[in-house]
Write an enzyme that holds these catalytic residues in place. Structure first.
Site, PDB file in Angstrom:
ATOM      1  N   SER A  57      42.893  36.973  31.376  1.00  0.00           N
ATOM      2  CA  SER A  57      42.601  37.205  32.794  1.00  0.00           C
ATOM      3  C   SER A  57      43.776  36.875  33.709  1.00  0.00           C
ATOM      4  O   SER A  57      43.808  37.309  34.856  1.00  0.00           O
ATOM      5  CB  SER A  57      41.387  36.384  33.231  1.00  0.00           C
ATOM      6  OG  SER A  57      41.660  35.000  33.191  1.00  0.00           O
ATOM      7  N   LYS A  98      42.845  30.234  37.421  1.00  0.00           N
ATOM      8  CA  LYS A  98      42.898  31.389  38.318  1.00  0.00           C
ATOM      9  C   LYS A  98      43.925  31.120  39.417  1.00  0.00           C
ATOM     10  O   LYS A  98      44.449  30.018  39.561  1.00  0.00           O
ATOM     11  CB  LYS A  98      41.532  31.663  38.963  1.00  0.00           C
ATOM     12  CG  LYS A  98      40.377  31.866  37.992  1.00  0.00           C
ATOM     13  CD  LYS A  98      40.522  33.132  37.170  1.00  0.00           C
ATOM     14  CE  LYS A  98      39.359  33.291  36.195  1.00  0.00           C
ATOM     15  NZ  LYS A  98      39.554  34.422  35.261  1.00  0.00           N
TER      16      LYS A  98
END
Length: 252
Positions: A57, A98
């Site tokens: 990701s 993230k």
């Protein structure tokens, strides 16, 4: 029969130990090198925690299987563009990595005509995104005003990242800033890909909190490696010097 008086500190037949300039320099070099190596490693162990990244990701910035080092950071010091490790029980309840794209008070939306996210109406060009992955925010639109003390986070590989967009129904997809356990400063594994992560300037044109300044990871790493190199080099030079002296003594 006369008895010769002997220095009590000197054993019979043992020559006095002489300190040569080369020997002193060698001792100093090894001592300094050991202090730098051990001290740098100890500070790295105290100031950074390793985290394994299992998914793609955050590609290409962080790849699957990478082990990153995260430095503890205060909630008020987190800025747009920072890559962070956080753990929100309302998400997966595990450590996730993230990138922060909006902080408390920002309005973040997707997307402009070029597929860029906007923060407070300003389009943001993000050079770190996965190349060829389509629109910068992947599929779906959103328009979220981030509450104070919270963060909006996205992955760099937007089409596959399970991030704030997936959790829009829970506090607009935002995460409390105090759920952040550290800011990622570098990749430590695999060894062939060890690197420090550079600060992004993608959000610098916006007023407010930009990406924060990286911690001392690079300095401590170079201190540790430099100390180890100094120990090895000094020891090698000392050994080489001893061989040269022995060869000379045999010739004389």
């Amino acid at each position: 029969m006369a008895v010769t008086e002997q220095d009590p500190g000197t054993a019979v037949g043992s020559p006095r130990r002489r300190f040569t300039p080369g020997g002193v320099l060698q001792a100093v070099g090894i001592t300094v090198g050991l202090l730098a190596m051990v001290g740098g490693f100890a500070l790295l162990a105290v100031m950074y925690r390793p985290y394994s990244v299992p998914t793609d990701s955050m590609q290409p910035t962080v790849r699957p299987g990478d082990v990153v080092l995260a430095h503890p950071v205060k909630a008020g010091d987190i800025g747009r563009g920072d890559i962070v490790v956080f753990n929100d029980p309302q998400w997966e309840g595990s450590d996730l990595v993230k990138r922060v794209v909006a902080v408390g008070g920002d309005t973040v939306a997707c997307c402009d005509t070029r597929g860029r996210i906007t923060v407070d109406g300003h389009p943001v060009t993000e050079p770190y995104l996965q190349p060829g992955a389509g629109g910068s925010a992947g599929s779906g639109t959103f328009d979220v005003t981030v509450p104070p003390g919270r963060l909006f986070l996205l992955g760099d590989n937007r089409p596959v990242s399970q991030d704030s967009r997936v959790h829009l129904a829970i506090d607009g997809g935002t995460v409390a800033a105090d759920q952040v356990v550290g800011r990622v400063d570098g990749v430590v594994w695999p060894l062939g890909d060890t690197r420090a992560l550079t600060r992004t300037s993608a959000f610098d044109a916006l007023p407010g909190r930009d990406a924060s300044t990286p911690g001392p990871l690079s300095l401590l790493t170079w201190t540790t490696l430099g100390g180890g190199a100094l120990v090895l080099l000094t020891a090698a030079l000392g050994t080489f010097g001893g061989l040269v002296r022995r060869l000379r003594s045999r010739r004389t």
